[in-house]
Design a protein around this motif. Structure first.
Motif, PDB file in Angstrom:
ATOM      1  N   PRO A  27      19.315  25.519 -16.307  1.00  0.00           N
ATOM      2  CA  PRO A  27      18.776  26.518 -15.380  1.00  0.00           C
ATOM      3  C   PRO A  27      19.181  26.294 -13.925  1.00  0.00           C
ATOM      4  CG  PRO A  27      17.029  25.587 -16.751  1.00  0.00           C
ATOM      5  CD  PRO A  27      18.288  24.875 -17.114  1.00  0.00           C
ATOM      6  N   ASN A  28      19.474  25.048 -13.546  1.00  0.00           N
ATOM      7  CA  ASN A  28      19.911  24.774 -12.178  1.00  0.00           C
ATOM      8  C   ASN A  28      21.349  24.281 -12.132  1.00  0.00           C
ATOM      9  OD1 ASN A  28      17.889  24.924  -9.734  1.00  0.00           O
ATOM     10  ND2 ASN A  28      16.693  24.513 -11.584  1.00  0.00           N
ATOM     11  N   GLY A  29      22.163  24.778 -13.063  1.00  0.00           N
ATOM     12  CA  GLY A  29      23.578  24.419 -13.076  1.00  0.00           C
ATOM     13  C   GLY A  29      23.858  23.046 -13.660  1.00  0.00           C
ATOM     14  N   GLU A  30      22.892  22.482 -14.420  1.00  0.00           N
ATOM     15  CA  GLU A  30      23.110  21.168 -15.025  1.00  0.00           C
ATOM     16  C   GLU A  30      24.180  21.249 -16.117  1.00  0.00           C
ATOM     17  OE1 GLU A  30      18.775  21.213 -13.653  1.00  0.00           O
ATOM     18  OE2 GLU A  30      20.072  22.576 -14.785  1.00  0.00           O
ATOM     19  N   THR A  31      24.980  20.204 -16.220  1.00  0.00           N
ATOM     20  CA  THR A  31      25.950  20.099 -17.314  1.00  0.00           C
ATOM     21  C   THR A  31      25.277  19.422 -18.502  1.00  0.00           C
ATOM     22  OG1 THR A  31      26.713  17.915 -16.655  1.00  0.00           O
ATOM     23  CG2 THR A  31      27.819  19.804 -15.642  1.00  0.00           C
ATOM     24  N   ASP A 278      29.669  30.373 -28.127  1.00  0.00           N
ATOM     25  CA  ASP A 278      28.519  29.457 -28.207  1.00  0.00           C
ATOM     26  C   ASP A 278      27.817  29.292 -26.858  1.00  0.00           C
ATOM     27  OD1 ASP A 278      28.968  28.859 -30.902  1.00  0.00           O
ATOM     28  OD2 ASP A 278      30.304  27.189 -30.420  1.00  0.00           O
ATOM     29  N   ARG A 279      28.499  29.648 -25.778  1.00  0.00           N
ATOM     30  CA  ARG A 279      27.976  29.328 -24.448  1.00  0.00           C
ATOM     31  C   ARG A 279      26.583  29.906 -24.220  1.00  0.00           C
ATOM     32  NH1 ARG A 279      27.138  30.546 -19.342  1.00  0.00           N
ATOM     33  NH2 ARG A 279      27.705  28.971 -17.762  1.00  0.00           N
ATOM     34  N   ALA A 280      26.412  31.205 -24.530  1.00  0.00           N
ATOM     35  CA  ALA A 280      25.118  31.866 -24.291  1.00  0.00           C
ATOM     36  C   ALA A 280      24.014  31.198 -25.099  1.00  0.00           C
ATOM     37  CB  ALA A 280      25.223  33.348 -24.647  1.00  0.00           C
ATOM     38  N   SER A 281      24.345  30.804 -26.318  1.00  0.00           N
ATOM     39  CA  SER A 281      23.361  30.144 -27.180  1.00  0.00           C
ATOM     40  C   SER A 281      22.952  28.778 -26.610  1.00  0.00           C
ATOM     41  CB  SER A 281      23.977  29.993 -28.576  1.00  0.00           C
ATOM     42  OG  SER A 281      23.378  28.967 -29.298  1.00  0.00           O
ATOM     43  N   VAL A 282      23.917  28.028 -26.064  1.00  0.00           N
ATOM     44  CA  VAL A 282      23.606  26.725 -25.459  1.00  0.00           C
ATOM     45  C   VAL A 282      22.722  26.907 -24.224  1.00  0.00           C
ATOM     46  CG1 VAL A 282      24.629  24.744 -24.254  1.00  0.00           C
ATOM     47  CG2 VAL A 282      25.638  25.555 -26.388  1.00  0.00           C
ATOM     48  N   VAL A 283      23.039  27.900 -23.408  1.00  0.00           N
ATOM     49  CA  VAL A 283      22.211  28.196 -22.225  1.00  0.00           C
ATOM     50  C   VAL A 283      20.770  28.502 -22.659  1.00  0.00           C
ATOM     51  CG1 VAL A 283      21.848  29.885 -20.359  1.00  0.00           C
ATOM     52  CG2 VAL A 283      24.136  28.961 -20.776  1.00  0.00           C
ATOM     53  N   ASP A 284      20.616  29.311 -23.711  1.00  0.00           N
ATOM     54  CA  ASP A 284      19.274  29.663 -24.219  1.00  0.00           C
ATOM     55  C   ASP A 284      18.535  28.426 -24.722  1.00  0.00           C
ATOM     56  OD1 ASP A 284      19.712  32.300 -23.692  1.00  0.00           O
ATOM     57  OD2 ASP A 284      20.154  32.892 -25.758  1.00  0.00           O
ATOM     58  N   LYS A 285      19.256  27.567 -25.455  1.00  0.00           N
ATOM     59  CA  LYS A 285      18.617  26.365 -26.023  1.00  0.00           C
ATOM     60  C   LYS A 285      18.122  25.432 -24.917  1.00  0.00           C
ATOM     61  CE  LYS A 285      21.145  26.482 -30.378  1.00  0.00           C
ATOM     62  NZ  LYS A 285      22.433  26.206 -30.993  1.00  0.00           N
ATOM     63  N   LEU A 286      18.941  25.255 -23.889  1.00  0.00           N
ATOM     64  CA  LEU A 286      18.542  24.390 -22.769  1.00  0.00           C
ATOM     65  C   LEU A 286      17.355  25.003 -22.020  1.00  0.00           C
ATOM     66  CD1 LEU A 286      22.047  23.274 -21.445  1.00  0.00           C
ATOM     67  CD2 LEU A 286      20.367  21.844 -22.626  1.00  0.00           C
ATOM     68  N   GLN A 287      17.378  26.314 -21.834  1.00  0.00           N
ATOM     69  CA  GLN A 287      16.267  26.986 -21.151  1.00  0.00           C
ATOM     70  C   GLN A 287      14.958  26.787 -21.933  1.00  0.00           C
ATOM     71  OE1 GLN A 287      16.412  28.894 -18.038  1.00  0.00           O
ATOM     72  NE2 GLN A 287      14.259  28.336 -18.325  1.00  0.00           N
ATOM     73  N   LYS A 288      15.043  26.896 -23.260  1.00  0.00           N
ATOM     74  CA  LYS A 288      13.843  26.700 -24.098  1.00  0.00           C
ATOM     75  C   LYS A 288      13.308  25.280 -23.965  1.00  0.00           C
ATOM     76  CE  LYS A 288      14.555  30.290 -27.539  1.00  0.00           C
ATOM     77  NZ  LYS A 288      15.606  30.632 -28.470  1.00  0.00           N
ATOM     78  N   LEU A 289      14.218  24.294 -23.932  1.00  0.00           N
ATOM     79  CA  LEU A 289      13.792  22.895 -23.788  1.00  0.00           C
ATOM     80  C   LEU A 289      13.106  22.668 -22.437  1.00  0.00           C
ATOM     81  CD1 LEU A 289      16.918  21.164 -25.380  1.00  0.00           C
ATOM     82  CD2 LEU A 289      14.578  21.077 -26.280  1.00  0.00           C
ATOM     83  N   VAL A 290      13.585  23.348 -21.405  1.00  0.00           N
ATOM     84  CA  VAL A 290      12.940  23.265 -20.089  1.00  0.00           C
ATOM     85  C   VAL A 290      11.578  23.967 -20.138  1.00  0.00           C
ATOM     86  CG1 VAL A 290      13.095  24.065 -17.686  1.00  0.00           C
ATOM     87  CG2 VAL A 290      15.091  23.018 -18.788  1.00  0.00           C
ATOM     88  N   ASP A 291      11.540  25.139 -20.766  1.00  0.00           N
ATOM     89  CA  ASP A 291      10.293  25.918 -20.850  1.00  0.00           C
ATOM     90  C   ASP A 291       9.190  25.176 -21.589  1.00  0.00           C
ATOM     91  OD1 ASP A 291      11.560  27.938 -19.483  1.00  0.00           O
ATOM     92  OD2 ASP A 291      11.953  29.174 -21.263  1.00  0.00           O
ATOM     93  N   TYR A 295      12.329  18.897 -20.438  1.00  0.00           N
ATOM     94  CA  TYR A 295      13.097  18.458 -19.254  1.00  0.00           C
ATOM     95  C   TYR A 295      12.526  19.129 -18.005  1.00  0.00           C
ATOM     96  CZ  TYR A 295      16.554  17.023 -22.718  1.00  0.00           C
ATOM     97  OH  TYR A 295      17.167  16.436 -23.789  1.00  0.00           O
ATOM     98  N   PRO A 296      12.546  18.403 -16.862  1.00  0.00           N
ATOM     99  CA  PRO A 296      12.166  19.045 -15.608  1.00  0.00           C
ATOM    100  C   PRO A 296      13.303  19.931 -15.097  1.00  0.00           C
ATOM    101  CG  PRO A 296      12.880  16.786 -15.179  1.00  0.00           C
ATOM    102  CD  PRO A 296      12.927  16.985 -16.683  1.00  0.00           C
ATOM    103  N   THR A 297      12.996  20.761 -14.139  1.00  0.00           N
ATOM    104  CA  THR A 297      14.039  21.559 -13.495  1.00  0.00           C
ATOM    105  C   THR A 297      13.754  21.625 -11.992  1.00  0.00           C
ATOM    106  OG1 THR A 297      15.218  23.672 -13.513  1.00  0.00           O
ATOM    107  CG2 THR A 297      12.851  23.782 -14.000  1.00  0.00           C
ATOM    108  N   PRO A 298      14.721  21.264 -11.124  1.00  0.00           N
ATOM    109  CA  PRO A 298      16.034  20.728 -11.490  1.00  0.00           C
ATOM    110  C   PRO A 298      15.899  19.359 -12.157  1.00  0.00           C
ATOM    111  CG  PRO A 298      15.687  20.557  -9.120  1.00  0.00           C
ATOM    112  CD  PRO A 298      14.545  21.351  -9.650  1.00  0.00           C
TER     113      PRO A 298
END
Length: 301
Positions: A27-31, A278-291, A295-298
């Motif tokens: 969500p904050n540009g993390e790799t 796969d990119r959009a799916s990875v972005v969604d998965k990371l967002q869910k883990l943050v939600d 993980y904290p954000t940033p």
């Protein structure tokens, strides 16, 4: 002593074209690498070593390493084509890197403790780092006992197409007996199957352990790797595409009964950008883990 995390990042420059294009997926540009280091730190690792190419050292330090400097000690080593054992010369037409186990060899002078090896651009999951760190702490002071994290096959598939995976066989005590690279695995009519070189399909179990290049070694592994690399070079002098992969080395050590490798089961889901889709799916998965608070954000304050 805490184990070290050794990150294979030498291929990054060629794959992305330029470090500026290291993909921010969080969500904050993390790799993906940011999440791996965060998970390793909370899992019990004490140091990070990157293997990169010298050509992007300055940019890598500015854009990547600067993030972690106040959180965990970081070192950098370099994988170059001409880094060969004494008596061997680089073929003038060779352009392909020597492979993952050559990259591992570059850590010999800076890693003196049990260490894990991972890819820079794979998401391995929090549990996997904890499981691997615990096992590596047990191996402190021991030799010839290694480990790998074995992912459950169904947790590593891509929704966008077939994948290649190192399919593992293990004995009744969970020690690795073989790894076979299956280059075409996908879910067909609800069942996971792989296609062999003759285009025949074979079924694989949902929980078949597969290697995603997440290994645990102790320092004498470097000595074995150095010796075996010389044999590899002798056998492949004229082959400009031959690569010295970690499973090749591991298979040699198992088959000669020099070392054993414990397969560590993980409930973690692996993911990465195998296909552009796969990119959009990875972005969604990371967002869910943050939600969900994983993980904290940033990520790095």
């Amino acid at each position: 002593m805490k184990p070290t995390l050794f990150i294979l990042a030498a291929g990054m420059g060629s794959r992305y074209g330029n470090l500026k294009q290291i993909d921010g997926l969080g969500p904050n540009g993390e790799t993906i690498m940011d999440y791996s280091i965060y998970d390793a730190l909370r899992g019990g690792f004490g140091k990070v070593v990157f293997v990169i190419r010298k050509s992007f050292d300055k940019e890598f330090r500015e854009k990547v390493i600067s993030k972690y400097e106040n959180h965990i000690p970081v070192e950098v080593v370099y994988q170059e084509l001409d880094n060969l054992p004494e008596g061997f010369e680089l073929h003038p037409d060779r352009v392909k890197p020597w492979g993952t186990n050559h990259a591992v060899l570059m850590g010999k002078d800076v890693i003196k403790e049990p260490f894990a090896v991972i890819n820079a651009d794979d998401f391995y999951g929090r549990e996997s780092f904890g499981i691997l760190a615990d096992k590596l702490k047990e191996l402190e002071g021991k030799e010839n006992h290694y480990c790998m994290v074995g992912y459950r096959l169904h947790n590593t598939l891509s929704e966008s197409g077939a994948v290649a995976r190192g399919v593992c066989e293990k004995d009744e005590n969970d020690y690795l007996t073989s790894i076979v690279e299956r280059t075409h695995i996908e879910r067909v009519d609800g069942v996971i199957k792989y296609k062999d070189a003759e285009d025949y399909w074979f079924e694989l179990g949902e929980n078949t352990p597969v290697s995603m290049n997440m290994w645990g070694f102790t320092p004498e592994y470097f000595n074995y790797s150095e010796k075996y690399f010389e044999k590899f070079l002798e056998l492949n002098q004229g082959n400009l595409k031959a690569e010295y992969f970690i499973p090749l080395m591991v298979d040699h050590l198992i088959s000669t009964k020099t070392a054993d490798v414990k397969v560590l089961d993980t409930p973690s889901k692996w993911f990465g950008v195998t296909y552009a889709e796969d990119r959009a799916s990875v972005v969604d998965k990371l967002q869910k883990l943050v939600d969900t608070g994983e993980y904290p954000t940033p990520l790095w304050q």
